[in-house]
Enzyme design. Structure first.
Site, PDB file in Angstrom:
ATOM      1  N   VAL A 183       0.864  -1.185   0.000  1.00  0.00           N
ATOM      2  CA  VAL A 183       0.000   0.000   0.000  1.00  0.00           C
ATOM      3  C   VAL A 183       0.897   1.230   0.000  1.00  0.00           C
ATOM      4  CG1 VAL A 183      -1.581   1.373   1.437  1.00  0.00           C
ATOM      5  CG2 VAL A 183      -2.000  -1.062   1.097  1.00  0.00           C
ATOM      6  N   CYS A 184       0.454   2.266  -0.675  1.00  0.00           N
ATOM      7  CA  CYS A 184       1.136   3.563  -0.691  1.00  0.00           C
ATOM      8  C   CYS A 184       2.568   3.383  -1.214  1.00  0.00           C
ATOM      9  CB  CYS A 184       1.090   4.177   0.705  1.00  0.00           C
ATOM     10  SG  CYS A 184       1.443   5.939   0.795  1.00  0.00           S
TER      11      CYS A 184
END
Length: 228
Positions: free
Chosen positions: A103-104
């Protein structure tokens, strides 16, 4: 014979963004038959970028394998990709995993590990342009899948990402019920969650903050890319 549990390893490092981790963890921990391990390279307590400490992480070197490897993002992601001990253990776990996920700016970790060459990947919008340093194809999607690689965009996209993973592992009906159970029905007070929709003043404020951080982060990313 009972099926073996799905072994999910969530890898933390000092300075991670806690919501990148805690959003997906909330969902992963509810997947039937999942055995979730929270790990780090040194083991023990790991402090996030907002001062929360996650205690009792297991040492990565003590984990033999996993089915799904997950890494969150954070401003420190461009530091940890130059931590050779961390990256060696990360690559080892990734080599046998069925799914590689992030994520991210966790996707920068995947990239530095050589896992995104020629693959589409999501990232936080402010740092997405760093992905080509690792041979990846930046994708503005909130959740992006390319083969066995599943990546989420910035921070809150982690919940969307984890629901996609839950559907992959346990079916759409289960994932839909889980979404209902956690009452995930976003209704933000402002339409300012993406640069395309944010008011100009808000976008300028964010860009000014990230511009100050860019030189150091870019240096870290280039240093990691040079070792590939």
């Amino acid at each position: 014979m009972a099926e073996s549990p799905i072994l999910i390893v969530e890898v933390l490092y000092p300075g991670l963004t806690q919501l990148d981790f805690t959003g997906p963890h909330t969902i992963f921990s509810r997947i039937p038959g999942a055995d979730v391990i929270v790990a780090s390279e040194p083991g023990g307590p790991i402090e996030s970028d907002d001062g929360l400490t996650f205690a009792g992480t297991k040492r990565m070197c003590d984990i033999a394998r996993c089915d799904l490897l997950f890494v969150p993002g954070g401003l420190a992601s461009t530091d940890v990709i130059n931590d050779l001990a961390f990256m060696a253990e990360f690559k080892r776990l990734a080599a046998g995993a069925r799914y590689i996920t992030s994520v991210c700016t966790g996707s920068l970790v995947l990239g530095a590990a050589g896992l995104l060459k020629g693959k589409r990947a999501a990232c936080h919008w402010a740092w997405r342009d760093m992905l080509p340093l690792f041979g990846a194809i930046p994708d503005a999607g909130r959740v992006v899948r390319d083969g066995n690689v599943i990546t989420g965009g910035g921070v809150t996209a982690g919940i969307d990402f984890a629901l996609v993973v839950a559907a992959e592992l346990s079916g759409e009906t289960f994932a839909q019920a889980l979404q209902l159970n956690i009452e995930y029905a976003p209704a933000p007070p402002f339409d300012s969650g993406r640069p395309e929709t944010a008011p100009p003043d808000a976008l300028a404020m964010s860009r000014a903050r990230y511009a100050k951080l860019l030189p150091g982060r870019l240096e870290g990313a280039k240093a990691a890319a040079a070792r590939m």
